[in-house]
Write a protein that holds these residues in place. Structure first.
Motif, PDB file in Angstrom:
ATOM      1  N   ILE A 263     -30.308 -16.008  -8.956  1.00 43.98           N
ATOM      2  CA  ILE A 263     -31.200 -14.913  -9.332  1.00 43.98           C
ATOM      3  C   ILE A 263     -30.389 -13.771  -9.953  1.00 43.98           C
ATOM      4  O   ILE A 263     -29.258 -13.529  -9.558  1.00 43.98           O
ATOM      5  CB  ILE A 263     -31.928 -14.395  -8.070  1.00 43.98           C
ATOM      6  CG1 ILE A 263     -32.667 -15.519  -7.356  1.00 43.98           C
ATOM      7  CG2 ILE A 263     -32.864 -13.232  -8.405  1.00 43.98           C
ATOM      8  CD1 ILE A 263     -33.609 -16.287  -8.210  1.00 43.98           C
ATOM      9  N   THR A 264     -31.003 -13.085 -10.901  1.00 43.98           N
ATOM     10  CA  THR A 264     -30.443 -11.840 -11.415  1.00 43.98           C
ATOM     11  C   THR A 264     -31.196 -10.680 -10.762  1.00 43.98           C
ATOM     12  O   THR A 264     -32.421 -10.593 -10.888  1.00 43.98           O
ATOM     13  CB  THR A 264     -30.592 -11.761 -12.942  1.00 43.98           C
ATOM     14  OG1 THR A 264     -29.819 -12.805 -13.534  1.00 43.98           O
ATOM     15  CG2 THR A 264     -30.112 -10.416 -13.478  1.00 43.98           C
ATOM     16  N   VAL A 265     -30.456  -9.826 -10.056  1.00 45.01           N
ATOM     17  CA  VAL A 265     -31.041  -8.623  -9.468  1.00 45.01           C
ATOM     18  C   VAL A 265     -30.491  -7.447 -10.263  1.00 45.01           C
ATOM     19  O   VAL A 265     -29.281  -7.227 -10.279  1.00 45.01           O
ATOM     20  CB  VAL A 265     -30.660  -8.458  -7.983  1.00 45.01           C
ATOM     21  CG1 VAL A 265     -31.291  -7.202  -7.403  1.00 45.01           C
ATOM     22  CG2 VAL A 265     -31.065  -9.683  -7.174  1.00 45.01           C
ATOM     23  N   VAL A 266     -31.362  -6.721 -10.947  1.00 41.42           N
ATOM     24  CA  VAL A 266     -30.865  -5.638 -11.802  1.00 41.42           C
ATOM     25  C   VAL A 266     -31.490  -4.312 -11.373  1.00 41.42           C
ATOM     26  O   VAL A 266     -32.717  -4.199 -11.236  1.00 41.42           O
ATOM     27  CB  VAL A 266     -31.104  -5.947 -13.300  1.00 41.42           C
ATOM     28  CG1 VAL A 266     -32.559  -6.197 -13.603  1.00 41.42           C
ATOM     29  CG2 VAL A 266     -30.555  -4.826 -14.166  1.00 41.42           C
TER      30      VAL A 266
END
Lengths: 320, 320
Positions: A263-266
């Motif tokens: 996952i990309t958490v931005v």
């Protein structure tokens, strides 16, 4: 001048010094100011800020120190970050992340819970006459909602789950829907979800959120660390979580699934004022349904108490 | 056949059933197998896996069920994820994230700590003769290191901080350096940092890590939640943290600064075998310096104990 002054505790004063605009700055007569969750945190003393809080406002430019004379008399809103202009972040075009930045009413800069405020003219945006004062106070949080958009790559037809039916969640849901996304808003408050539905947004009670790992994009705007846990459950493998909530210090979330599911958490904080102004001017976003109460500036303590009441949407202070 | 069988506790057996390749699968005679941190976790029972563990191997194809006859007799390594081929993730090209996936020695699929293993022929990659068996066992973790590269957008001249001087950190540092990045590796072990320097990589003891928010890219490969805390301190505003460590369950990290600094935290797990094979064949990455001990397969418990010893690099099992 009148002002709310905070230094470990809050005092409402009539004798605050009227600020003097420095080089490149304007003096702005505040008309309306909005109370944000960050203000409530500041008044709990979490951030160590001392001075006049407040960072959402609409006002009229009364004078300028040198440049920008054409702004005098104009109704304006203002971006809240003030960069030094010379550090590596400022040079890289990231003045919002300036290492020595001042932030209006948040860090090293007196804010707008007062009759007057100063800001660099570069931070000010004239407000078109089609936008009312009450609408204009929403520009700053609406800009923060617009900051989510670039993370979607393409919004059109994209299914997005927005977690949180508070002020920010309701703004984000509208912005994403306006950009063509297929938005589902999740919350815990029947009334706010009903409001979302009135705004044309699919709204779901959190306990009715079925399935898992269904959404390519999840926006976390609950204001609670539990929101990120839910986001990690709902996001698809290789999906993106845009994190808007600053978590309370010391609260923490297990990121194992973010690694396994890649996952990309931005993180996302402030946003661009121009599209927010354009959206309000074109009535593509409705902010007045998010307005709870307008208090006269003299009733600051009552306004803060109202804003801190669970479930309450936007509370404004009227300095006119 | 010989095999290490785990079901709440570990038994070394001589009577494991030799696996029979299903449609599209090959039967592989294992030559060498590598022990990974994930195996140590599995043998603690954290994942709920029961069966033969092990997912890093080199072997020779003994037979195929139907297709792929040209592979018989070839030396191969194998990708560890087996997708169902029909779920939404598989259809989207993300079979590594298949919702019903089997993972060699990790989930619903017997692994390679045994004389024989089966895998779909689509998972197998022939190993060029220029790569030795001992090198080939590193292909799987080296591929995981290559998975970091796409997150850098451009590697050349980019300063990257790699946190963790273990097996994965040393592989990642080499891969990034090979791609032109300016790599600094941070660790806690004098010997491993000396090894990194022998490999041409700038190496820093963690307590000597000065400054803060200095790196646009930080790769977290410490295997510890503390690594993410350090990563959040070291990454520049708007920077990227690639998260390789699966955190131990229940341990958690405060992400407030990720929101304020608008950091992207992206999880990364398995990677592509082809560039890993090419890099090893071209001697652009050195893996043999990371080899600690090769144990005969019969000494499995001793090998596991050695692999679990703090500071030890790669331990292999020889099934020849």
């Amino acid at each position: 001048m009148r002002g709310a002054f905070f230094d470990e505790k809050l005092k409402i004063r009539d004798d605050c010094s009227k600020p003097v605009p420095g080089p490149g700055e304007a003096l702005v007569r505040v008309r309306l100011a909005g109370i944000c969750a960050t203000d409530l945190e500041i008044l709990k003393g979490y951030s160590g800020f001392a001075g006049i809080p407040g960072h959402e406002f609409v006002g009229v430019v009364e004078s300028v120190a040198d440049l920008g004379g054409e702004l005098v008399g104009q109704r304006v809103v203002g971006e809240i970050n003030i960069g030094c202009g010379s550090c590596d972040c400022c040079i890289a075009g990231l003045s919002n992340h300036c290492r020595a930045r001042q932030v209006l009413g948040i860090r090293d800069k007196d804010g707008c819970f007062a009759d007057y405020v100063t800001l660099p003219i570069a931070n000010l945006h004239p407000v078109p006459s089609s936008i009312s004062d009450q609408e204009a106070v929403f520009i700053e949080p609406l800009a923060a909602a617009f900051a989510v958009l670039p993370h979607l790559h393409t919004a059109r037809e994209t299914e997005v789950l927005v977690l949180g039916d508070g002020r920010l969640g309701l703004l984000i849901a509208q912005v994403l829907k306006g950009a063509g996304a297929v938005v589902s808003l999740v919350g815990r408050h029947t009334g706010k979800l009903a409001l979302a539905r009135q705004l044309g947004i699919k709204a779901i009670m959190s306990e009715e959120l079925a399935g898992e790992k269904e959404y390519q994009f999840v926006v976390e705007a609950t204001g609670s660390p539990a929101g990120l846990v839910t986001a990690l459950q709902q996001v698809r493998p290789r999906g993106v979580i845009v994190l808007k909530s600053t978590m309370a210090a010391g609260v923490a979330v297990d990121l194992t699934s973010a690694v396994v599911d890649e996952i990309t958490v931005v993180g996302s904080r402030c946003g661009p004022f121009a599209p927010a102004l354009a959206a309000l001017a074109a009535k593509r976003v409705a902010v007045l349904p998010l307005l709870d109460t307008v208090f006269p500036a003299g009733q600051f303590p009552a306004a803060m108490a109202r804003a801190a009441t669970p479930g309450v949407l936007k509370v404004l202070l009227d300095f006119c």
